[in-house]
Write an enzyme that holds these catalytic residues in place. Structure first.
Site, short mmCIF file in Angstrom:
data_model
loop_
_atom_site.label_atom_id
_atom_site.label_comp_id
_atom_site.label_asym_id
_atom_site.label_seq_id
_atom_site.Cartn_x
_atom_site.Cartn_y
_atom_site.Cartn_z
N LYS A 198 0.32 -0.73 -0.04
CA LYS A 198 0.19 0.35 -0.38
C LYS A 198 0.72 1.00 -0.01
O LYS A 198 1.19 1.32 1.33
CB LYS A 198 -1.07 -0.13 1.19
N GLU A 252 10.19 0.61 10.40
CA GLU A 252 11.54 1.74 9.66
C GLU A 252 10.58 3.28 10.28
O GLU A 252 9.66 3.35 9.29
CB GLU A 252 11.74 1.36 8.34
N GLU A 294 9.84 14.66 15.97
CA GLU A 294 9.97 15.41 15.35
C GLU A 294 9.14 15.54 13.43
O GLU A 294 8.06 15.73 14.49
CB GLU A 294 10.09 13.56 14.22
N CYS A 320 13.29 10.89 7.53
CA CYS A 320 13.30 9.88 8.59
C CYS A 320 14.45 9.82 9.41
O CYS A 320 14.56 10.05 10.18
CB CYS A 320 12.24 8.08 8.57
#
Lengths: 322, 479, 290
Positions: free
Chosen positions: B184, B259, B390, B293
């Site tokens: 997806k 991840e 983040e 990331c």
């Protein structure tokens, strides 16, 4: 890094400490930055500007053992009128010749604003005594050169004798431009210092040699004689542009940069201009502060210029060989 | 008026032929969703609608997993491994052949500069397929025993920041090891995944080996919780990663790799090669608009060189070019979505409120689309939210340190552990720092470097499992 | 002229050496007769001399620096491209192997398919062998220690006598994928498929000099390769038993890495033996400290 306060009295070990204390250059990172800037796409109006700027920055060069007065006259004629079909093409910045032909070149370009650069100091190897080098430089000036392109002693540099290299540059500068501290003299000749980066090999050496030359009074730092491969490269020029940028910030004096040798196409030249623009900045985008040491580059610039103007690809029949 | 003004240098869109609507890719065919639901994907640079895309519901998920299972049992795990490898080599080649088209499409749908999709994303995509193609018939040499077996059907959910590259990181090793996949893509960036489905058809990949289900969070949830799935691989936010870990905890047979997010420290020592370090800082946080990331979102600069580094950084940021992603000279593209832009703005306001000093180079933002200028916060300390959370945008927080030990402490003082950068001229210090940084990837005197042979993944809440290299095969083998 | 069709005369290929990316005849001007499995004339193949062998080694040495410095990814891509071109010439190679070895049509096809797949198998090793063969070593002390495989240099290959294509590919590919350059001496009896392979190499992206192929008398040429001081390794597979020992002794003069003739079944997965034979191991130590 902080620069020594009085550059005229910098000596021996403190010179060495200073040069070895400069930040190192990571080769992979520097090459990647140069490659990324090479990928800039310069089109239409930007390309037009860049082509004309590049032409106006050329030191049109002939440095061959077989140069004759005829050859020098031809190159001077081309310098004055680069494109036989288009008088609006800018003229070049200078012609660059061996000292014994400098008087002829000076006569040919008199009154045009085109400078006469002469190589000196036992170009290209630089392997002779200081006396001979100074006599060579004097001869060039007396023959009418208003710019002198000297070579540094690479052997001394690689052997770590930075003081000798420094002293030689300072001595030649005095001959060429008057004693240090008279930088503001109107009408004085300019000194370009050729580092011969192909023989220095590492970017760390290029950084050190750049600072060394500037501390000794160079008006321009130049990559190469054009007689040794590799000559000018983008990564080497990047490091030199960083050096002149940092030198201006540390000392308040602007020094020019001249890549020479191996720059053959308009595309190459435009890459260098992008490098200047995004490293030292647009204050250097001027023939006073940036030059190309080249010969065949001029025709490619003219061809690209013609294509932009006419929309057609051109051919070598339409431009003079010299 | 700058002396040397770069004229527009647009990459042509003509190479891409967008369809008005795209179906789901199940069992080698494009089909609408069972309930007919669909959503639109837009260009974040202009807000124009690019296409309509089917939204997969539970029935579609079921059908796709079944197709993957059938393909696994009947074809893919039964094929001689060298034939599997040759399919992947074919896919790699087609990606190279259609490289420019894929790059333009990626920039249109994601907002990232064409220079990055052309020079970084797409070449890496091809490389991942090439690399893993070669493992298909060499698994007995990979260090997992003489005959390692695949797991079965892999459910893979990927984020929007590197759409096709994240797809390659997931699909290439899964297929190479003999698994089949249902993937997806993120709801804001489905188009290159759908084009990849076309590429699978061009390569004559057995139907059902790869299935692409477009949709949003619900689709992803249905997919990873489907009982017919043997393996879940997820790249995305830590929040969702934890949700997945929880839901799979009850199903011990389901292998999971995650991840997730990061808040990487980019550590600059006083003896760093300073010009390259500045490039590394810029690349670390402004590459891909900071939607990375492993972004170096915390600059830890040694206090003794703080002034010089920050001054050089600010000077360098003035040459960053923000604008049309399809312009070849653009360095900073659009923020991927309105939602992400809102989050970046919110956290930046928090940063100011917390007392950090905010700075951006002068930057003209286009009127339409989602844009945020490169931003630097100085005077940041570990306690600030902008040093801990983040942001996933072009926002750098600058902190200082005095000694290597302090740098390590500060770098590790986070629940995340994905990556770190170290800039110093001293080799022993690089190795000392690397051995102590609790991060899955340490870049020394470089940043944001990726290779299919180089394992990538995080410590702590940045996830578990590795992608790439020999280590990355483990996720898709029954070992 | 009547309009009855007459048989069209074939334009026959000339089979030359492949050295440094070019196709020279032997400097000796000699050739030798190659026959098919029934003894019928196939071609006059070049008969390489010791000077050709010497030139080939020079070409291989010259090409080594760039080939070994290329990224593994690049080497893998280049070798994969060779397989693409081989695939395109399946019919040509099938015919060539048939006439050389006397195989039936289906057998010959299987051999060619296996040769192409063998080439693909090796191409995929380029960017993996370092991970399988390299290691970081947990030494007792504050040091980072890692071992890396590196190509040994110029590899001489005496190609298998009987297996003219599959065997040839199986002994040449492992050397080049690991970054070495090769001087291969093709089967004396069945040299032609190897020479046709050089046409594929010349039109692929393999740089000139990376693979050089000689044809001729094994007993004449092999000793010059075995004793050559600028050859780093030698595969003696195609050398007859009577010769192999002497060659190994000659190879010892500069301590070449030697692969002895074995009973290779070319249809089986090759394993790591030949790749490892041509890889040195370099171990590096570096202190870990602030």
């Amino acid at each position: 890094m902080s620069a020594p306060a009085d550059t005229r009295t910098i000596t021996g070990s403190s010179l060495r400490e200073f040069l070895h204390g400069l930040p190192s250059v990571d080769q992979v990172g520097a090459e990647a930055r140069a490659a990324m800037l090479s990928s800039r796409s310069i089109k239409t109006t930007a390309k037009q500007w860049a082509l004309d700027a590049a032409i106006s920055m050329i030191d049109l060069t002939t440095l061959e053992g077989q140069d004759t007065p005829g050859k020098v006259r031809a190159i001077c004629a081309k310098a004055k009128r680069p494109d036989p079909a288009d008088p609006t093409a800018p003229q070049v910045a200078a012609v660059c010749v061996y000292p014994d032909l400098a008087h002829l070149a000076a006569a040919e370009v008199k009154g045009t604003g085109i400078h006469v650069a002469s190589v000196a100091t036992a170009f290209p190897s630089g392997r002779t005594s200081l006396e001979v080098k100074l006599a060579d430089a004097t001869y060039a000036i007396e023959s009418g050169a208003d710019e002198v392109d000297m070579v540094i002693d690479r052997g001394a540099f690689l052997a770590g004798d930075y003081q000798l290299v420094y002293d030689e540059i300072a001595a030649v500068r005095e001959v060429v431009a008057g004693p240090a501290g008279t930088a503001g003299q109107v009408g004085r000749a300019h000194l370009k210092v050729i580092l011969e980066t192909g023989e220095l090999v590492t970017l760390d050496n290029v950084r050190r040699a750049s600072w060394l030359a500037m501390l000794a009074g160079a008006d321009f730092i130049k990559t190469s004689t054009g007689k040794v491969a590799p000559a000018a490269t983008l990564p080497v020029t990047l490091v030199m542009l960083e050096a002149v940028r940092d030198f201006l910030a540390a000392h308040g004096r602007q020094v020019g940069v001249k890549p020479a040798g191996g720059i053959r196409t308009a595309k190459d030249a435009i890459r260098y201009l992008v490098l200047v623009n995004e490293t030292a900045g647009e204050d250097w985008l001027d023939p006073r502060w940036f030059r190309f040491g080249a010969s065949s580059l001029l025709n490619d610039l003219l061809m690209q210029r013609t294509k932009l103007a006419t929309g057609r690809y051109s051919g070598s029949d339409y431009f003079t060989l010299d | 008026m700058p002396k040397f003004e770069y004229a527009p240098a647009p990459e042509s869109r003509a190479i891409v032929s967008l369809r008005e609507s795209y179906g789901l890719f199940i069992n080698g065919q494009f089909t609408p969703s069972a309930d007919g639901r669909a959503f639109k994907t837009i260009s974040p640079a202009t807000e124009e609608v690019l296409a309509e895309v089917a939204e997969a519901g539970p029935a579609d998920v079921d059908r796709a997993v079944t197709a993957a299972r059938t393909a696994y049992e009947r074809t893919w795990s039964v094929l001689p491994p060298k034939e599997r490898g040759k399919y992947l080599f074919r896919i790699a080649r087609i990606i190279q052949e259609r490289a420019r088209e894929l790059a333009v499409l990626e920039s249109l749908d994601n907002g990232k500069p064409i220079r990055e999709s052309r020079d970084v994303d797409i070449p890496l995509v091809a490389a991942h397929f090439f690399y893993h193609a070669g493992w298909a018939d060499k698994l007995e040499h990979a260090g997992y025993g003489p005959a390692p077996r695949p797991l079965g059907v892999a459910a893979q959910v990927i984020p929007w920041n590197f759409p096709l590259l994240m797809l390659a990181w997931k699909i290439a090793p899964a297929l190479a090891c003999g698994n089949t996949v249902v993937l997806k893509p993120a709801e804001t960036t489905p188009l290159t995944a759908l084009t990849f489905a076309e590429i699978c058809r061009q390569a004559d990949l057995p139907p059902g080996a790869v299935n692409i289900l477009t949709g949003a969070g619900e689709t992803g949830r249905a997919l990873v919780t489907h009982p017919g799935v043997d393996k879940v691989a997820f790249t995305g936010s830590t929040e969702v990663g934890k949700e997945i870990a929880r839901s799979c905890a009850a199903v011990p047979g389901k292998k999971v790799t995650l991840e997730l997010g990061g808040k990487a420290a980019n550590i600059v020592f006083e003896d760093a090669p300073v010009d390259q370090a500045v490039e590394g800082i810029v690349n670390g946080i402004f590459f891909n608009q900071g939607h990375v990331c492993c972004a170096g979102s915390r600059l830890l600069v040694q206090e003794s060189v703080y002034d010089q580094v920050v001054a050089s950084l600010q000077r360098r940021l003035a040459t960053l070019r923000l604008g049309d992603p399809l312009d070849k000279n653009t360095d900073v593209g659009a923020i991927n979505s309105a939602a992400q832009l809102a989050r970046i703005r919110e956290l930046s306001e928090v940063g100011e409120a917390e007392g950090a000093q905010r700075w951006s180079p002068p930057c003209e933002l286009p009127v339409k689309g989602f844009w945020f200028p490169p931003t630097v916060f100085t005077g940041v300390s570990q306690a600030h939210r902008i040093a801990r959370e983040e942001i996933f945008g072009p926002v750098l927080s600058v902190l200082t340190f005095r000694t290597p030990a302090e740098a390590v402490e500060k770098a590790n003082n986070t629940p995340y552990g994905l990556s770190a950068g170290v800039w110093t001229d001293k080799g022993s210090r690089i190795l000392w720092m690397a051995s102590r940084l609790r991060a899955g990837v340490v870049w020394a005197n470089t940043f944001n470097k990726f290779d299919p042979s180089s394992p990538f993944g995080g410590y702590k809440e940045s996830g578990y499992g590795r992608e790439g290299g020999r280590h990355g095969l483990e996720a898709y083998l029954d070992v | 002229m009547s309009d009855t069709a007459t048989a069209r005369l074939a334009v026959r290929k000339t089979y030359k050496l492949y050295i440094g990316g070019a196709f020279p005849r032997s400097e000796s001007g000699r050739s030798y007769v190659v026959t098919d499995h029934k003894g019928g004339f196939l071609a006059n193949a070049a008969m390489a001399s010791r000077k050709d062998a010497r030139d080939a080694v020079v070409a291989a040495r010259k090409a080594f620096a760039a080939w070994s410095a290329a990224t593994a990814y690049n080497r893998g891509q280049v070798l994969y491209r060779v397989a693409e071109l081989l695939e395109g010439r399946r019919l040509q190679f099938t015919a060539e192997v048939r006439s050389a070895e006397g195989l039936g049509a289906r057998q010959a096809e299987a051999v060619v398919d296996a040769a192409i797949d063998r080439w693909v198998w090796y191409a995929g090793w380029a960017d993996k062998i370092a991970q399988v063969r390299g290691a970081s070593n947990p030494v007792a002390g504050p040091f980072f220690n890692f071992s890396l495989p590196e190509p040994t240099g110029v590899v001489a290959v005496i190609a298998p006598d009987a297996s003219s294509l599959l065997g040839f590919v199986s002994v040449v590919a492992p050397a080049v994928v690991t970054g070495n350059t090769v001087v291969a001496l093709a089967s004396e009896r069945f040299p032609l498929p190897a020479v046709s392979l050089t046409e594929v190499l010349a039109t692929s992206d393999v740089p000139g000099g990376v693979i050089n192929v000689l044809t001729g008398r094994t007993a004449e040429v092999a000793p010059w390769l075995a004793s050559h001081m600028d050859v780093n390794a030698i595969d003696l597979t195609g050398a007859p038993d009577s010769l192999a020992d002497d060659l190994a002794v000659a190879a010892a003069e500069n301590l070449k890495r030697v692969v002895r003739p074995g009973d290779d079944d070319w249809t089986q997965p090759p394993g790591l033996k030949r790749m490892l034979a041509y890889l040195e191991t370099k171990t590096v130590w570096h202190p870990v400290g602030i």
